[in-house]
Scaffold this active site. Structure first.
Site, PDB file in Angstrom:
ATOM      1  N   GLU A  64     -18.644  13.374 -46.625  1.00  9.85           N
ATOM      2  CA  GLU A  64     -19.849  12.554 -46.799  1.00  9.85           C
ATOM      3  C   GLU A  64     -20.723  13.076 -47.937  1.00  9.85           C
ATOM      4  O   GLU A  64     -21.376  12.304 -48.639  1.00  9.85           O
ATOM      5  CB  GLU A  64     -20.669  12.494 -45.504  1.00  9.85           C
ATOM      6  N   PHE A 126     -22.315  11.517 -27.296  1.00  8.38           N
ATOM      7  CA  PHE A 126     -21.330  12.019 -28.269  1.00  8.38           C
ATOM      8  C   PHE A 126     -21.723  11.607 -29.697  1.00  8.38           C
ATOM      9  O   PHE A 126     -22.016  10.457 -29.958  1.00  8.38           O
ATOM     10  CB  PHE A 126     -19.944  11.458 -27.925  1.00  8.38           C
ATOM     11  N   GLN A 127     -21.732  12.564 -30.585  1.00  8.60           N
ATOM     12  CA  GLN A 127     -22.091  12.375 -31.995  1.00  8.60           C
ATOM     13  C   GLN A 127     -23.472  11.750 -32.172  1.00  8.60           C
ATOM     14  O   GLN A 127     -23.695  10.948 -33.071  1.00  8.60           O
ATOM     15  CB  GLN A 127     -21.016  11.580 -32.735  1.00  8.60           C
ATOM     16  N   LYS A 176     -24.723   1.476 -32.513  1.00  5.99           N
ATOM     17  CA  LYS A 176     -23.407   0.842 -32.493  1.00  5.99           C
ATOM     18  C   LYS A 176     -23.439  -0.527 -31.801  1.00  5.99           C
ATOM     19  O   LYS A 176     -22.760  -1.466 -32.225  1.00  5.99           O
ATOM     20  CB  LYS A 176     -22.418   1.767 -31.775  1.00  5.99           C
ATOM     21  N   MET A 485     -25.950  32.155 -62.744  1.00  5.75           N
ATOM     22  CA  MET A 485     -27.419  32.218 -62.815  1.00  5.75           C
ATOM     23  C   MET A 485     -27.953  33.269 -61.845  1.00  5.75           C
ATOM     24  O   MET A 485     -28.901  33.994 -62.149  1.00  5.75           O
ATOM     25  CB  MET A 485     -28.009  30.836 -62.517  1.00  5.75           C
TER      26      MET A 485
HETATM   27  P1  FAD Z   1     -38.691  13.872 -61.745  1.00  6.13           P
HETATM   28  O1  FAD Z   1     -38.766  15.054 -60.893  1.00  6.13           O
HETATM   29  O2  FAD Z   1     -37.632  12.886 -61.480  1.00  6.13           O
HETATM   30  O3  FAD Z   1     -40.100  13.187 -61.768  1.00  6.13           O
HETATM   31  C1  FAD Z   1     -40.260  11.928 -62.352  1.00  6.13           C
HETATM   32  C2  FAD Z   1     -41.716  11.540 -62.347  1.00  6.13           C
HETATM   33  O4  FAD Z   1     -41.810  10.234 -62.907  1.00  6.13           O
HETATM   34  C3  FAD Z   1     -42.336  11.483 -60.959  1.00  6.13           C
HETATM   35  O5  FAD Z   1     -43.628  12.043 -60.995  1.00  6.13           O
HETATM   36  C4  FAD Z   1     -42.402   9.989 -60.666  1.00  6.13           C
HETATM   37  O6  FAD Z   1     -43.467   9.613 -59.821  1.00  6.13           O
HETATM   38  C5  FAD Z   1     -42.565   9.403 -62.040  1.00  6.13           C
HETATM   39  N1  FAD Z   1     -42.066   8.027 -62.157  1.00  6.13           N
HETATM   40  C6  FAD Z   1     -41.021   7.457 -61.519  1.00  6.13           C
HETATM   41  N2  FAD Z   1     -40.873   6.193 -61.917  1.00  6.13           N
HETATM   42  C7  FAD Z   1     -41.826   5.960 -62.839  1.00  6.13           C
HETATM   43  C8  FAD Z   1     -42.177   4.835 -63.615  1.00  6.13           C
HETATM   44  N3  FAD Z   1     -41.509   3.672 -63.534  1.00  6.13           N
HETATM   45  N4  FAD Z   1     -43.218   4.956 -64.478  1.00  6.13           N
HETATM   46  C9  FAD Z   1     -43.929   6.115 -64.570  1.00  6.13           C
HETATM   47  N5  FAD Z   1     -43.640   7.210 -63.834  1.00  6.13           N
HETATM   48  C10 FAD Z   1     -42.590   7.135 -62.990  1.00  6.13           C
HETATM   49  N6  FAD Z   1     -36.855  21.435 -65.839  1.00  6.13           N
HETATM   50  C11 FAD Z   1     -37.445  21.540 -67.040  1.00  6.13           C
HETATM   51  O7  FAD Z   1     -38.132  20.595 -67.456  1.00  6.13           O
HETATM   52  N7  FAD Z   1     -37.259  22.648 -67.821  1.00  6.13           N
HETATM   53  C12 FAD Z   1     -36.494  23.690 -67.434  1.00  6.13           C
HETATM   54  O8  FAD Z   1     -36.345  24.671 -68.175  1.00  6.13           O
HETATM   55  C13 FAD Z   1     -35.829  23.594 -66.163  1.00  6.13           C
HETATM   56  N8  FAD Z   1     -35.023  24.587 -65.712  1.00  6.13           N
HETATM   57  C14 FAD Z   1     -34.297  24.384 -64.573  1.00  6.13           C
HETATM   58  C15 FAD Z   1     -33.337  25.324 -64.206  1.00  6.13           C
HETATM   59  C16 FAD Z   1     -32.517  25.101 -63.114  1.00  6.13           C
HETATM   60  C17 FAD Z   1     -31.435  26.087 -62.779  1.00  6.13           C
HETATM   61  C18 FAD Z   1     -32.683  23.915 -62.340  1.00  6.13           C
HETATM   62  C19 FAD Z   1     -31.793  23.629 -61.174  1.00  6.13           C
HETATM   63  C20 FAD Z   1     -33.661  23.013 -62.668  1.00  6.13           C
HETATM   64  C21 FAD Z   1     -34.470  23.218 -63.782  1.00  6.13           C
HETATM   65  N9  FAD Z   1     -35.407  22.269 -64.182  1.00  6.13           N
HETATM   66  C22 FAD Z   1     -36.047  22.423 -65.393  1.00  6.13           C
HETATM   67  C23 FAD Z   1     -35.599  21.007 -63.428  1.00  6.13           C
HETATM   68  C24 FAD Z   1     -36.905  20.975 -62.658  1.00  6.13           C
HETATM   69  O9  FAD Z   1     -36.748  21.681 -61.451  1.00  6.13           O
HETATM   70  C25 FAD Z   1     -37.338  19.499 -62.381  1.00  6.13           C
HETATM   71  O10 FAD Z   1     -36.299  18.841 -61.723  1.00  6.13           O
HETATM   72  C26 FAD Z   1     -37.671  18.717 -63.654  1.00  6.13           C
HETATM   73  O11 FAD Z   1     -38.565  19.447 -64.472  1.00  6.13           O
HETATM   74  C27 FAD Z   1     -38.294  17.385 -63.252  1.00  6.13           C
HETATM   75  O12 FAD Z   1     -38.352  16.543 -64.362  1.00  6.13           O
HETATM   76  P2  FAD Z   1     -39.246  15.224 -64.313  1.00  6.13           P
HETATM   77  O13 FAD Z   1     -40.608  15.580 -63.825  1.00  6.13           O
HETATM   78  O14 FAD Z   1     -39.120  14.577 -65.631  1.00  6.13           O
HETATM   79  O15 FAD Z   1     -38.441  14.293 -63.291  1.00  6.13           O
END
Ligand code: FAD
Length: 573
Positions: A64, A126-127, A176, A485
């Site tokens: 899943e 169950f489940q 179900k 990492m």
């Molecule tokens: P989202 O979390 O998807 O947020 C989107 C935003 O847009 C939300 O606030 C939402 O409300 C808004 N939104 C949605 N639809 C609309 C719309 N139609 N109009 C206007 N607003 C809207 N991230 C980095 O940036 N830099 C890094 O260096 C980095 N390093 C990382 C390292 C690792 C190992 C991992 C796993 C992740 C890392 N991240 C990094 C990712 C980080 O944790 C976040 O997931 C990321 O920064 C979120 O990006 P975002 O805010 O653009 O997207």
């Protein structure tokens, strides 16, 4: 996210089961693919699928978790909701990681779970599991269907909620007996949700404030996030940035919202962002955040984040504004609507030549770098070669860890919705099934899953699906025989005590692929890579390439925990 007009299901007066009603509702929603796995509580639904001539396909995954990550991949590349079906109990709980992942990254999913019959709910049948209770904090909304004739309305609402405003996962739990019982079809799918009215149009006064601030700014920068992609606003962003010469930094999930090779592109900002992007945010006097949620991986220590800047934040979710960063100009709106309003606003061209020159000199002085190995395979070089081989046009999915960051740094996305990765939850095991979902959605596109040897071992069973359907997914294992990492952090912050991060054994990935009837290859030397990639991408079918990379290498630049966005380490060799 644009929602297409739906058909209405109304008063057909046929005798049918609840499961048949579910199928009709899915057809009315325009569903073309269901990502699923059968079991006891959904047997009536699977029987209805068997009998149905509905124009959708059910894809049988082998776990899943694989099915829901595939649905996320599908949703990310199409903008349409991913539809998942699983049984009660363990079927439903195996979906939890995917539901939480979709919630964190705002991906639209409609997840159907089977439930025990209404008469035995609460008896530890169950489940049985309380999937409503379990998923309440990780869904945008969840339902349990109590009456058979509510099904069409609930399903219509579920699709509406998942795809409008800030997208997210919605769970519909179906006992179900509801899916097995008969109804005469005296029902309809109309709904009215007066308490759920996302604000799409920006407040004109806030647009004027932002326009005035931009006209006066000396050091403006745009931070583009995934919200731009959800709003389908990449074109408007490009026009806005290029009209006013504004530099654009992107979040990890915003990659592709502005072309990675575009004239204004600074690349990714944040923990592993570029020097130019992070310093532009640090030094800016106007930060225009469009659709990013100021996640901690992006901001680093909040006390140092954009401290010289007036902050404008455009987001469709009012709860995001001011959550992490004090906001001077809040704009609650869909990013496309806000950008359209800005494009027709009266804005004085800001005087930012000196600022753009400074940014260009930062880009030139401190580009991304890595040490190229003599003969062995450097992972960053590997990513550059994948970019070259696919002409930057592939859909790239990743798992989580070092390879994910190298893909973000070295594969420039010029188009929206080609980059599929787990950002907020950081879910290992995501990348490969997400690639399967993306390939099902886009059969004519090149889909590359860049995975680690750790993450791939969590969900490789879905090789059975790619084999069964001859999906052309290319899996590149960035194999360093470690949880890279984790190892990097242990090396940097735990004095090299590599506790449980080095694998003492890995399967032979070539033989593993072979056992699924999938072509396997192994690369150990740089010199062999270009020919191997050319062969793999020319091959009409799935390929797994085990790339044995240099083990001692780290992702740089890096903002260490607790440090500010300007305090990067590893900016140069
Ligand atoms: P989202 O979390 O998807 O947020 C989107 C935003 O847009 C939300 O606030 C939402 O409300 C808004 N939104 C949605 N639809 C609309 C719309 N139609 N109009 C206007 N607003 C809207 N991230 C980095 O940036 N830099 C890094 O260096 C980095 N390093 C990382 C390292 C690792 C190992 C991992 C796993 C992740 C890392 N991240 C990094 C990712 C980080 O944790 C976040 O997931 C990321 O920064 C979120 O990006 P975002 O805010 O653009 O997207």
């Amino acid at each position: 996210m644009r929602v297409e007009a739906k058909q209405e299901v109304e008063g057909t007066n046929k005798v049918m089961t609840g499961a048949d009603l579910l199928i009709e509702s899915l057809v009315a929603e325009g569903v073309d693919t269901i990502f699923g796995y059968p079991g006891g509580a959904v047997l009536p639904i699977y029987d209805a699928i068997y009998r149905s001539e509905a124009p959708f396909e059910h894809v049988l995954f082998r776990h899943e978790q694989g099915s829901i990550h595939a649905a996320e991949g599908y949703a990310r590349v199409t903008g349409k909701p991913g539809v998942v079906l699983a049984t009660s109990g363990p079927g439903a709980t195996n979906l939890i990681t995917g539901i939480a992942d979709a919630m964190m990254d705002s991906l639209p999913l409609v997840v159907f779970t089977g439930q025990v019959a209404r008469g035995v709910i609460g008896t530890d049948a169950f489940q049985e599991s309380d999937i409503l209770g379990i998923t309440t904090p990780i869904t945008k909304y969840n339902y349990q269907v109590k009456q058979i004739d509510d099904l069409p309305r609930i399903i219509s609402e579920a699709f509406h909620i998942a795809t409008t405003g800030r997208p997210g996962p919605v769970v519909v739990d179906i006992p179900k007996d509801i899916s097995a019982d008969l109804t005469t079809g005296d029902f309809d799918n109309h709904f009215d949700l007066p308490g759920y009215q996302p604000t799409e149009k920006p407040n004109p006064l806030q647009i004027v404030k932002l326009a005035e601030a931009l006209g006066r700014a000396k050091r403006p920068v745009i931070l583009a996030g995934a919200g731009v992609l959800f709003a389908d606003a990449a074109e408007e962003l490009k026009e806005f940035a290029e009209r006013y010469d504004l530099p654009v930094a992107t979040t990890l999930l915003g990659l592709g919202s502005y072309p990675g090779t575009g004239s204004q592109a600074l690349g990714m900002a944040g923990m592993h962002g570029t020097y130019a992007a992070n310093m532009a945010i640090y030094e800016s006097d106007l930060l225009i955040n469009i659709g990013a949620r100021f996640d901690d991986r992006l901001t680093g220590n909040l006390e140092h984040f954009a401290i010289h800047a007036k902050v404008a934040h455009i987001d469709i979710d009012p709860a995001e504004i001011g959550k992490n960063i004090k906001t001077d100009i809040p704009v609650v709106a869909d990013a496309k609507e806000a950008l359209l309003a800005l494009l027709s606003a009266d804005i004085t061209q800001p005087d930012i030549t000196a600022w753009n020159e400074k940014i260009a000199s930062n880009q030139q002085a401190f580009p991304l770098w890595y040490e190229r190995s003599d003969q062995l395979l450097s992972p960053q070089w590997l990513l550059e070669q994948i970019y070259k081989e696919t002409s930057g046009k592939a859909i790239v999915t990743t798992d989580v860890g070092q390879h994910q960051m190298w893909a973000a740094q070295f594969y420039a996305f010029d188009k929206p919705n080609r980059w599929v990765t787990s950002g907020g939850l950081g879910t290992m095991g995501f990348g490969f099934p997400a690639a399967v979902g993306a390939q099902l959605a886009c059969p004519d596109d090149t889909v590359v899953a860049v995975v680690g040897d750790g993450g791939f071992q969590m969900t490789f069973q879905e090789l059975a699906v790619v084999r069964e359907r001859n999906l052309s997914v290319k899996v590149l294992i960035v194999n360093n025989e470690a949880l890279g990492m984790v190892k990097q952090w242990q090396g940097s912050f735990y004095e090299g005590r590599y506790s449980e991060s080095l694998f003492g054994f890995n399967p032979d990935f070539v033989k593993l692929a072979d056992s699924f009837g999938v072509r396997g290859m192994q690369i150990t030397k740089e010199a062999d890579l270009p020919a191997a990639l050319a062969e793999a991408f020319a091959y009409d079918g799935p390929v797994v390439i085990d790339c044995r990379v240099v083990k001692q290498t780290a992702v740089y630049p890096m903002i260490a925990p607790g440090k500010g966005i300007h305090e990067m380490i590893g900016v140069t060799k």
